[in-house]
Scaffold this active site. Sequence first.
Site, mmCIF file in Angstrom:
data_model
loop_
_atom_site.group_PDB
_atom_site.id
_atom_site.type_symbol
_atom_site.label_atom_id
_atom_site.label_comp_id
_atom_site.label_asym_id
_atom_site.label_seq_id
_atom_site.Cartn_x
_atom_site.Cartn_y
_atom_site.Cartn_z
ATOM 1 N N ARG A 1 23.697 -35.813 -42.478
ATOM 2 C CA ARG A 1 24.867 -36.389 -43.151
ATOM 3 C C ARG A 1 24.643 -36.452 -44.665
ATOM 4 O O ARG A 1 25.588 -36.670 -45.419
ATOM 5 C CB ARG A 1 25.143 -37.788 -42.612
ATOM 6 C CG ARG A 1 25.501 -37.807 -41.136
ATOM 7 C CD ARG A 1 25.483 -39.228 -40.583
ATOM 8 N NE ARG A 1 26.483 -40.069 -41.215
ATOM 9 C CZ ARG A 1 26.538 -41.395 -41.094
ATOM 10 N NH1 ARG A 1 25.617 -42.023 -40.364
ATOM 11 N NH2 ARG A 1 27.478 -42.089 -41.687
ATOM 12 N N ASP B 1 29.802 -51.635 -44.719
ATOM 13 C CA ASP B 1 29.715 -50.834 -43.508
ATOM 14 C C ASP B 1 30.208 -51.732 -42.369
ATOM 15 O O ASP B 1 30.425 -52.935 -42.554
ATOM 16 C CB ASP B 1 28.277 -50.367 -43.292
ATOM 17 C CG ASP B 1 28.197 -49.070 -42.485
ATOM 18 O OD1 ASP B 1 29.171 -48.724 -41.794
ATOM 19 O OD2 ASP B 1 27.144 -48.406 -42.548
ATOM 20 N N LYS C 1 28.566 -43.723 -49.973
ATOM 21 C CA LYS C 1 27.848 -44.617 -49.071
ATOM 22 C C LYS C 1 26.423 -44.093 -48.870
ATOM 23 O O LYS C 1 26.167 -42.913 -49.115
ATOM 24 C CB LYS C 1 28.587 -44.745 -47.729
ATOM 25 C CG LYS C 1 28.741 -43.437 -46.937
ATOM 26 C CD LYS C 1 29.647 -43.673 -45.746
ATOM 27 C CE LYS C 1 29.705 -42.476 -44.836
ATOM 28 N NZ LYS C 1 30.656 -42.617 -43.734
ATOM 29 N N HIS C 2 25.463 -44.955 -48.534
ATOM 30 C CA HIS C 2 25.517 -46.379 -48.215
ATOM 31 C C HIS C 2 24.659 -47.086 -49.254
ATOM 32 O O HIS C 2 23.430 -46.976 -49.198
ATOM 33 C CB HIS C 2 24.978 -46.640 -46.821
ATOM 34 C CG HIS C 2 25.607 -45.802 -45.737
ATOM 35 N ND1 HIS C 2 25.234 -44.490 -45.475
ATOM 36 C CD2 HIS C 2 26.589 -46.095 -44.838
ATOM 37 C CE1 HIS C 2 25.954 -44.024 -44.464
ATOM 38 N NE2 HIS C 2 26.783 -44.979 -44.058
ATOM 39 N N ARG D 1 36.225 -37.630 -37.378
ATOM 40 C CA ARG D 1 37.140 -38.335 -36.464
ATOM 41 C C ARG D 1 38.411 -37.544 -36.167
ATOM 42 O O ARG D 1 39.031 -37.735 -35.129
ATOM 43 C CB ARG D 1 37.544 -39.689 -37.055
ATOM 44 C CG ARG D 1 36.396 -40.530 -37.577
ATOM 45 C CD ARG D 1 35.357 -40.846 -36.551
ATOM 46 N NE ARG D 1 34.407 -41.831 -37.051
ATOM 47 C CZ ARG D 1 33.169 -41.985 -36.582
ATOM 48 N NH1 ARG D 1 32.734 -41.233 -35.602
ATOM 49 N NH2 ARG D 1 32.376 -42.914 -37.090
ATOM 50 N N ASP E 1 36.239 -41.995 -41.010
ATOM 51 C CA ASP E 1 34.976 -41.345 -41.387
ATOM 52 C C ASP E 1 35.120 -39.844 -41.165
ATOM 53 O O ASP E 1 34.737 -39.329 -40.117
ATOM 54 C CB ASP E 1 33.824 -41.869 -40.527
ATOM 55 C CG ASP E 1 33.500 -43.332 -40.803
ATOM 56 O OD1 ASP E 1 32.866 -43.608 -41.821
ATOM 57 O OD2 ASP E 1 33.877 -44.180 -39.977
ATOM 58 N N HIS F 1 22.773 -49.261 -36.959
ATOM 59 C CA HIS F 1 23.717 -49.626 -35.903
ATOM 60 C C HIS F 1 23.042 -50.524 -34.860
ATOM 61 O O HIS F 1 23.688 -51.386 -34.271
ATOM 62 C CB HIS F 1 24.260 -48.367 -35.214
ATOM 63 C CG HIS F 1 25.161 -47.542 -36.071
ATOM 64 N ND1 HIS F 1 24.686 -46.621 -36.967
ATOM 65 C CD2 HIS F 1 26.512 -47.513 -36.177
ATOM 66 C CE1 HIS F 1 25.704 -46.042 -37.580
ATOM 67 N NE2 HIS F 1 26.823 -46.568 -37.120
#
Length: 611
Positions: free
Chosen positions: A215, A331, A245-246, A154, A146, A258
Site C-alpha cells: 500500500r 483512522d 495517511k497514516h 472498495r 478507501d 486493526h
Amino acid sequence: MHDSSTGSTGNTARPSRRTVLAATAGLTAALTAPATAAHAATPNERKLRALVSRMTLEEKVGQLFVMRVYGHSATAPDQADIDANLKEIGVRTAAELIEKYRVGGIIYFTWAHNTRDPHQIADLSNGIQRASLEQPRGLPLLIATDQEHGIVCRVGKPATLFPGAMAIGAGRSRSDARTLGRVSGAELRAMGINQDYSPDADVNVNPANPVIGVRSFGADPDAVAALVAAEVRGYQASRVAATAKHFPGHGDTAVDSHTGFPVITHSRDLWEKLDAVPFRAAIEAGIDSVMTAHIQFPALDDSGDPATLSHPILTGILRGELGYDGVVVTDSLGMEGVRTKYGDDRVPVLALKAGVDQLLNPPSIDVAWHAVLNAVQNGELTEARLDESILRILRLKARLGLLDQAYATRAGVDRTVGTESHLATADRIAERTTTLLVNEDDTLPLDPRTAPRILVVGADPASPSGTTGPPTSVLAGALTELGFTATALSTGTAPSATTVAKAVAAAQDADAVVVGTYNVTAGSAQRTLVEQLLATGRPVVAVAIRNPYDVAQFPAVKAYLAAYSWTDVELRATARVIAGRVDPRGRLPVPVQRADDPTQVLYPLGHGLTY
C-alpha cells in the site's frame, strides 16, 4: 429494491432549495485554496462562521462523525442490511442515521453493500445527500471511501482499477501518479464520492509490515513524497478530497493496528528524515485531509497514547511544526490500536482534545456521539473547540463545491466511469510497473511457438474489490489471448501434498509453468510446490502477486516477476511481459533482503531487468 426517492440516479430530483443556504452562494470559487488562518477575515469565512453559529450543539457534534452504514440505498436497503443497521447502529437506514445523529460524513465499504455498481453508488450518494439537505439547516455530507487501488479498493469493475501504490512506485512516474489521481477522482466524483482516503504516505521500510506493505509507494522517502504529492494534485484536479495517511507514519511496524497496538521505535531525527518527508510534501501540495495512525511513537510522545489521541503529535507537530490547518481524520475508531488503552466513550473525546476534526467509524455511534455531547455539556470540551473543527470541515465542503451542488447524475456516470479511454490508461500505466527481478538463461519472454502449453498455478486471494480475479484464471486467460494455450489450477496459499502432486502431474503436460506466489515465508507450503515444479524440469516463471519480498524464498527460480497486486490490470500487464509483448520497465521501490540473512541485501532498491 430501488431507492425510488432518487429517481434513476438523482439527476432530476432536487431538494427544495437549489443551494444549501443563500448565505453560501459563491463560496466554491472563493475557497479554492487550502484553509489557513488568513481566511479569518474574508467575507466567505464569515458566511461559513454564520452557518456554524446557527447550528445546535447536537448538530455540531454530528458534523464531526463519519459513519458506516449498511445498504445499497439510503432509504430502502435490503432486509439483511436493515437488520445489521439496527444491530450495530440502532437505525434502519442511512437516512435515519443522518436524521438521528446529523453526521457530517459517510464511509462506503464493499462489505457493507454500498458499492454494487456505478449507478447504484450514485443513487446511494444522492439519497444520502438528500436526506441531509432536507433536515433543518441541512448540510451536504463528505462521502468517503478507501479507493487506494491495488490491494485496497472498495469500488470495483466496471469502474477503472489502477495498480496499487508500490506498483506505481516501481514505475517511478509522477505523471502516472497524477493521472491515477485525476482519473480515479473523476470516477469517484461522478458516483457522488467526494473524499478518498488515499494516498498512503507511509514509507515502508519493514518487509514484515502486515498492514502497509504494497500500500506504500516504497522505502525511499523522497520518491514516496514525489508520488504522494503528484497523486494528491490529481485528485484535487477532479474535486475529490485526497487524504494522506497514516500520520505520523505507519511504515515500520510488524503489528497490524486493526488487531494490535504497534510501537514505532524511530528516533525523532529518523522520523524527520524518513516518515515526515511524504507528509511535508502532501501539505505543500495542499492536501485536503490527513488521517491519523493508531500507533505509539515514543520519540514524538512518550505518554503511551496512540498518535490518534496525542496532542503533542497532532497539535504540536502536525499543526504547529508542519503548519497544517486542514482536516484531520482519525483512522477507524473500531480498530484495536486505538481501543487498547481507553474505552469507546473516551476515545472520541480524547481525539478531539488531541486536535482531530473527523471521528471515523466508531464501534457505536450512540456511545461516541453522546460522549462528545456530554464532554461539551460538562466543560471538558468547549463549544469553541468543536467550532474550530466544524469550520475546517465546512471549508473543505465549500472547496469541493458541495455547498452549491452535492448531487451526481446518470449522465455523469455514463460519460466518466470505466470509459475505454480510462481503462486503456490504466493498462498502459500497469505495463510500466511490472518488475523483472530474475531472468537466468533468458527464460523470459516465453514464445507461444516454442512453448505453447502453459500451466498457471498459485494462490487465488479474494478480490480487493469483489469484482476481479481469481488471479490464476486471469493470468491464464490473458496468456491464452496472447497466443498460448493456458490452463489455470488454483493451489492456494497453503497447498496440501495432494494439491502439490496434482500440480506436478499437470505440469507434465505443459511446456512451461507460471506460478503466482503470495506472502511466502520460510515455512510456507508454497515453497514445496515451487520446488517440486522445478524438479519436473519444466521452465518455471514465478510472479509475486503481492509482496516482492517473495523472491528471496526461491533462489532456484530462474525467472521471477513482481506484480505488486493480484488485480486484473496488474496481472494482464504481467502476462504481456511474460509473452514479450511489452518490455519490463519497473524497478524495485523497496530493497529485498536475503531470506537466510536479512542483514544482507539480495536485490537493492532500484533493481529491475529488461529484455
